[in-house]
Design an enzyme around this catalytic site. Structure first.
Site: not given
Lengths: 252, 193
Positions: B77, B175, B177
């Site tokens: 990001c 992202h 994650e």
């Protein structure tokens, strides 16, 4: 292409899920983490956890829960309920939540929106708005929809956008729990008026209701609680249906 | 394997740490230059604003450290944006690892670009097992322009770099994650490079 998001909402009281059914393969439907994992597997795009007791005493329980959710869940999630100050936000974000949702506290002190946006970024701030159509006007309500304010919904949404809100979670109290569909008029008016994502909430009863809200308004996402908890509409069925109806959604 | 997540004044670090641990790897969150330099893999995460992040990195001498890393390093990001040359966000000179600038989205659609979008033109081992119909989670108002180093594109208002690579440096605008199984696979691919 950016997809329309489907967001189950879980009500939490004292660290437990308030309502929910016993999915066959879930041992404890009252465990928010178990239920959340189930939704993730089914293809939920985000989750909202709403702490409906939100007393001072159980903030610790909530932050412990948020930490646990963050360890187990690999999609974005929002935490709301009883967040009154920057300090409350900090605890929740540091515990691993991606966003916080504020409602009555934003009406009481609108600068809170700006303070959160400046410290954690606009993307963290979801302003939840409970609105009701009374005397030919959409009015903002606070305290879980119990108390009317003098704010007109269309004025308030523009104000929260200017103050730095990243998203608006718009719940129509006229529709909430009725299962007759989302409030298309106000959802459309709000989503046309602001340049931030609007999450439609309140009234979902059928798969067609989701198609309506996505095809007849500019809503970016739709939120529902009971129809998902009670298994009335399995998320994979809903998404397959929406895809067939040419609504862009994320299918697994 | 020692995995270091660079600690600085940007949010989202906890989520990255949790995601790495879910994959069964141990990791440390640190701003210690020695630990970062000696790690086998480095992750450079980030949610926040470009100029204050760059100021912090410079003040703690992390800017030159990051540029000098030779092990596989993954920016996420804001991490990807800081690895570019320059960002329009508060007129910020960045690390200059990638030969691309970061620009603000024109307001033709909602900004930020927030939510799930599919990534295309995948060309890297980072995307083993991933197809161009798979969706990942984005939240950003600025984007890295397309360049020679683009290894995945995304379309929102215009096509932009969803992921980039140069030598040992990898980066994603999205992202991983927070991108369910697709993101887990991409992180796993990175950790297995």
């Amino acid at each position: 292409m950016l997809k329309k998001r489907i967001i189950p909402c879980l009500d939490i009281r004292d660290g437990r899920t308030v309502k929910g059914i016993n999915f066959i393969d879930i041992r404890d439907a009252g465990d928010p983490v178990e239920l959340a994992k189930r939704y993730v597997q089914e293809g939920a795009d985000e989750l909202v956890f709403l702490d409906i007791t939100a007393t001072h005493e159980n903030r610790k329980t909530l932050s412990a829960l948020v930490e646990k959710i963050s360890r187990e869940i690999n999609i974005p999630f929002t935490v709301g309920g009883g967040i009154n100050s920057l300090a409350d936000v900090s605890v929740i974000i540091k515990a691993g939540a991606d966003k916080v949702s504020i409602n009555s506290s934003a009406v009481k002190r609108p600068e809170l929106i700006t303070e959160i946006a400046e410290q954690f970024g606009s993307q963290c701030v979801v302003v939840a708005i409970d609105t009701k159509f009374v005397n030919n006007e959409w009015i903002v309500y606070v305290h879980g929809g119990r108390i009317p304010t003098l704010l007109k919904t269309m004025d308030w949404v523009k104000q929260v956008e200017e103050l730095g809100a990243g998203e608006i979670l718009l719940t129509s109290m006229n529709n909430d729990g009725m299962k007759t569909g989302f409030a298309l008029d106000i959802t459309n008016a709000v989503s046309q008026a602001v340049n931030i994502p609007v999450i439609a909430s309140g009234g979902a009863g059928t798969k067609e209701h989701f198609k309506e809200v996505f095809s007849q308004t500019k809503a970016s996402a739709a939120l529902a609680a009971s129809i998902f908890h009670f298994g009335e509409i399995p998320i994979p069925d809903l998404k397959n249906y929406l895809q067939t109806e040419k609504i862009p959604v994320r299918c697994l | 394997m020692q995995i270091a997540i660079i600690k600085y004044n940007a949010g989202n670090i906890k989520s990255v740490e949790n995601a790495v641990k879910r994959l069964g790897y141990d990791c440390i969150v640190t701003d210690n230059p020695e630990l970062i330099r000696n790690a086998e893999k480095v992750i450079f995460p980030g949610v926040g604003e470009a100029s204050s992040a760059m100021q912090y990195l410079k003040k703690h001498h992390l800017d030159s450290l990051i540029k000098s890393l030779t092990q596989p390093t993954l920016g996420i990001c804001l991490g990807q944006q800081l690895m570019c040359k320059y960002s329009e966000e508060n007129d910020t000179d960045c690390l200059g690892i990638f030969d691309a600038d970061v620009k603000k989205f024109p307001p033709e659609e909602l900004v930020p670009h927030m939510g799930w979008n599919n990534i295309e033109n995948l060309k890297s081992a980072l995307f083993n097992g991933i197809s161009d119909e798979d969706n990942v989670y984005f939240v950003h108002s600025y984007y890295a322009e397309l360049s020679q180093e683009t290894i995945a594109t995304c379309q929102y208002i215009l096509p932009f770099s969803a992921a980039m690579q140069k030598d040992n440096f990898y980066a994603t605008q999205f992202h991983p994650e927070k991108s369910a199984w697709v993101g887990e696979r991409i992180l796993k691919n990175f950790l297995e490079l």
